[in-house]
Design a protein around this motif. Sequence first.
Motif, PDB file in Angstrom:
ATOM      1  N   PHE A 347      42.631  72.570  79.240  1.00 45.99           N
ATOM      2  CA  PHE A 347      41.175  72.753  79.272  1.00 45.99           C
ATOM      3  C   PHE A 347      40.517  71.824  80.294  1.00 45.99           C
ATOM      4  N   TYR A 348      41.061  70.625  80.494  1.00 42.60           N
ATOM      5  CA  TYR A 348      40.534  69.764  81.558  1.00 42.60           C
ATOM      6  C   TYR A 348      40.769  70.393  82.931  1.00 42.60           C
ATOM      7  N   ILE A 349      41.936  70.997  83.106  1.00 39.17           N
ATOM      8  CA  ILE A 349      42.218  71.658  84.379  1.00 39.17           C
ATOM      9  C   ILE A 349      41.268  72.837  84.579  1.00 39.17           C
ATOM     10  N   ALA A 350      41.004  73.586  83.516  1.00 40.00           N
ATOM     11  CA  ALA A 350      40.045  74.689  83.611  1.00 40.00           C
ATOM     12  C   ALA A 350      38.670  74.178  84.012  1.00 40.00           C
ATOM     13  N   GLU A 351      38.246  73.071  83.395  1.00 40.30           N
ATOM     14  CA  GLU A 351      36.937  72.509  83.729  1.00 40.30           C
ATOM     15  C   GLU A 351      36.912  71.969  85.158  1.00 40.30           C
ATOM     16  N   ALA A 352      38.006  71.323  85.574  1.00 41.00           N
ATOM     17  CA  ALA A 352      38.072  70.819  86.948  1.00 41.00           C
ATOM     18  C   ALA A 352      37.951  71.957  87.954  1.00 41.00           C
ATOM     19  N   ASN A 353      38.623  73.052  87.689  1.00 43.19           N
ATOM     20  CA  ASN A 353      38.532  74.204  88.585  1.00 43.19           C
ATOM     21  C   ASN A 353      37.144  74.828  88.566  1.00 43.19           C
ATOM     22  N   ALA A 354      36.542  74.896  87.383  1.00 47.81           N
ATOM     23  CA  ALA A 354      35.185  75.450  87.298  1.00 47.81           C
ATOM     24  C   ALA A 354      34.204  74.622  88.116  1.00 47.81           C
ATOM     25  N   ARG A 355      34.415  73.323  88.155  1.00 44.99           N
ATOM     26  CA  ARG A 355      33.509  72.432  88.883  1.00 44.99           C
ATOM     27  C   ARG A 355      33.812  72.385  90.382  1.00 44.99           C
ATOM     28  N   TRP A 356      35.099  72.396  90.761  1.00 47.53           N
ATOM     29  CA  TRP A 356      35.464  72.034  92.132  1.00 47.53           C
ATOM     30  C   TRP A 356      36.398  73.019  92.839  1.00 47.53           C
ATOM     31  N   ASN A 357      36.842  74.056  92.156  1.00 48.94           N
ATOM     32  CA  ASN A 357      37.745  75.027  92.780  1.00 48.94           C
ATOM     33  C   ASN A 357      37.571  76.357  92.073  1.00 48.94           C
ATOM     34  N   THR A 358      36.407  76.940  92.243  1.00 48.19           N
ATOM     35  CA  THR A 358      35.987  78.067  91.404  1.00 48.19           C
ATOM     36  C   THR A 358      36.901  79.275  91.491  1.00 48.19           C
ATOM     37  N   ALA A 359      37.617  79.424  92.590  1.00 47.13           N
ATOM     38  CA  ALA A 359      38.485  80.592  92.740  1.00 47.13           C
ATOM     39  C   ALA A 359      39.616  80.599  91.716  1.00 47.13           C
ATOM     40  N   ALA A 360      40.013  79.422  91.272  1.00 46.91           N
ATOM     41  CA  ALA A 360      41.135  79.326  90.324  1.00 46.91           C
ATOM     42  C   ALA A 360      40.680  79.157  88.886  1.00 46.91           C
ATOM     43  N   TYR A 365      41.290  78.978  82.917  1.00 44.90           N
ATOM     44  CA  TYR A 365      40.685  79.236  81.607  1.00 44.90           C
ATOM     45  C   TYR A 365      41.640  80.037  80.734  1.00 44.90           C
ATOM     46  N   GLY A 366      42.218  81.087  81.303  1.00 42.86           N
ATOM     47  CA  GLY A 366      43.168  81.897  80.545  1.00 42.86           C
ATOM     48  C   GLY A 366      44.385  81.100  80.118  1.00 42.86           C
ATOM     49  N   THR A 367      44.854  80.239  80.992  1.00 45.63           N
ATOM     50  CA  THR A 367      45.998  79.391  80.656  1.00 45.63           C
ATOM     51  C   THR A 367      45.674  78.478  79.485  1.00 45.63           C
ATOM     52  N   ALA A 368      44.482  77.914  79.483  1.00 46.81           N
ATOM     53  CA  ALA A 368      44.086  76.991  78.418  1.00 46.81           C
ATOM     54  C   ALA A 368      43.973  77.702  77.076  1.00 46.81           C
ATOM     55  N   VAL A 369      43.301  78.838  77.061  1.00 41.63           N
ATOM     56  CA  VAL A 369      43.147  79.582  75.809  1.00 41.63           C
ATOM     57  C   VAL A 369      44.513  80.025  75.287  1.00 41.63           C
ATOM     58  N   THR A 370      45.355  80.509  76.180  1.00 38.29           N
ATOM     59  CA  THR A 370      46.701  80.930  75.783  1.00 38.29           C
ATOM     60  C   THR A 370      47.483  79.749  75.219  1.00 38.29           C
ATOM     61  N   ALA A 371      47.367  78.596  75.848  1.00 33.76           N
ATOM     62  CA  ALA A 371      48.085  77.412  75.363  1.00 33.76           C
ATOM     63  C   ALA A 371      47.709  77.098  73.927  1.00 33.76           C
ATOM     64  N   SER A 372      46.426  77.213  73.597  1.00 32.32           N
ATOM     65  CA  SER A 372      45.994  76.927  72.234  1.00 32.32           C
ATOM     66  C   SER A 372      46.549  77.940  71.240  1.00 32.32           C
ATOM     67  N   ILE A 373      46.448  79.204  71.578  1.00 32.48           N
ATOM     68  CA  ILE A 373      46.926  80.243  70.659  1.00 32.48           C
ATOM     69  C   ILE A 373      48.423  80.097  70.415  1.00 32.48           C
ATOM     70  N   VAL A 374      49.175  79.835  71.469  1.00 33.18           N
ATOM     71  CA  VAL A 374      50.624  79.653  71.322  1.00 33.18           C
ATOM     72  C   VAL A 374      50.929  78.364  70.557  1.00 33.18           C
ATOM     73  N   GLU A 375      50.162  77.318  70.811  1.00 35.51           N
ATOM     74  CA  GLU A 375      50.343  76.053  70.090  1.00 35.51           C
ATOM     75  C   GLU A 375      50.286  76.267  68.586  1.00 35.51           C
ATOM     76  N   TRP A 376      49.414  77.161  68.141  1.00 35.21           N
ATOM     77  CA  TRP A 376      49.228  77.400  66.717  1.00 35.21           C
ATOM     78  C   TRP A 376      50.078  78.567  66.199  1.00 35.21           C
ATOM     79  N   GLY A 377      51.101  78.936  66.944  1.00 36.34           N
ATOM     80  CA  GLY A 377      52.053  79.926  66.466  1.00 36.34           C
ATOM     81  C   GLY A 377      51.770  81.347  66.879  1.00 36.34           C
ATOM     82  N   GLY A 378      50.754  81.571  67.697  1.00 34.13           N
ATOM     83  CA  GLY A 378      50.448  82.910  68.178  1.00 34.13           C
ATOM     84  C   GLY A 378      51.363  83.324  69.318  1.00 34.13           C
ATOM     85  N   THR A 379      51.200  84.558  69.762  1.00 33.37           N
ATOM     86  CA  THR A 379      52.031  85.097  70.827  1.00 33.37           C
ATOM     87  C   THR A 379      51.221  85.294  72.099  1.00 33.37           C
ATOM     88  N   ALA A 380      51.940  85.485  73.203  1.00 31.32           N
ATOM     89  CA  ALA A 380      51.275  85.757  74.479  1.00 31.32           C
ATOM     90  C   ALA A 380      50.492  87.057  74.406  1.00 31.32           C
TER      91      ALA A 380
END
Length: 481
Positions: A347-360, A365-380
């Motif tokens: 999520f920090y990387i998502a925020e850094a990109n939103a502030r300073w590298n908007t193309a990424a 953001y998708g990577t961060a949300v996916t990381a959380s869902i998988v962390e809690w036992g969800g699937t891709a």
Amino acid sequence: MKKIIAILTVGLSMTACVSEDINSDPNSAYSAVPGSLVNYAQKELSDYVNTPNVNENNFRLTMQYWQETIYVNESNYDFTNRNVSNQIYRDNYSNVLNNLGKAKGIINTYVPSVVEAPDWELNKKNQLAIIDIMQVYTYQLLVDTFGNVPYTQGADLDKYPLPAYDDAATIYVDLIKRINADIANLDTHAAGFDSFDEGEKVYHGDIPSWIIFANSLKLKLGIGIADSNPALAQSTALSAIAAGVMTSPEENAQFNYLPDSPNFNPLYENLSTRNDFIGGKTLVDNMNTNADPRISKYYKLAADGSGVYKGQVIGLPGSYRVFSRIANYAYDPETPGVLLNYTEVAFYIAEANARWNTAAAATAYGTAVTASIVEWGGTATEAATYLAAHPYNAANWKKSIGEQAWVAMYNQALTSWNFWRRLDFPVLLAPASAISNAGGKVPVRMAYPVLEQQVNNTNWKAASDAIGGDLLTTKLFWDKF
């Protein structure tokens, strides 16, 4: 680990002394080896960050994840009734920083044996860097909680029993300097030092892991001042990412608890024999509305047999026989105590990109949300479905990232509090029953300890005046909007 902690606990109880200074540790046996002091400090730090004990850490309530069942003072921001800030100071200054400072002192004066001598200078630098990284982490917690805090005099309570307070913005700048120096001092060529590595329980002295953690903490420090010192924030965050931050859960900084007392997770300690907490309506309703796949990992189905997840209105009491209780992770004595993990970093990387590298930004953001869902036992697949319904909105990126970080940081409420104050999302409303001192708002800081007013009054008064008042509503220097 259990043996080390048990021995240290006995030593601590035998050497207790009476003190009226909130910053002094009445329970420290400093004749212990540095590894034992580090072990104790790491456990105390993890216990504070992860406990739901209403005497110490009420941020799950503040962030409206949980609600109390009977005694609802803390849900309504009455933290003085239990002198919560007193305990936060004791946890962090006495139990963590003071012990880490003593460990540094022992290391600096240690005379190595003939066998140890060839590798000692590298090992010494590594040990001091590891300890300093933990001190940097702890000081950031304190600044983000109170604003100006004792810093220059904060880690040497023998010399400064009534420490002066330092400017919070200045502390942040120095913490970034310290973390940079620590990263430079960590050396992977050192052979290691058994007694220290055995006591250090986060990464067991593994230097590559500590480098990754230090870079991830550096990223956190940079993002923390993104609105107050944009230039330093950007250079700090981007250099940390480039150097290498966490990229998987295997790199998490966490304290691994054991099945038995006194070394089990404080969640288990506080929930296994009591029924003090239920789901908070704010998050439960959000997850129900959004068909969030994590909900069964966060909460249990309502105990009334309705077959749904049900949260109580924030600030009001509610029976655990009616509303959703907290899910099974909180009843497992070995649930790890997270200090900083991959999801948070994503999520920090998502925020850094939103502030300073908007193309990424959208991808991050998708990577961060996916990381959380998988962390809690969800699937891709579940993550992809969720993201399709909650796409990144570049026009209002603070809302996108803020709301999703709030959901993701469910078990890291101190971190969630930071995201919410910095990004101003989600919109959280104070309960109508909240104490008048909250000014009708969710608190944006903790008030200084009452004991500091009584014992360290001159320094407390100067700090209170400097930040604009010792209030729950006084914004920190980095909370600009």
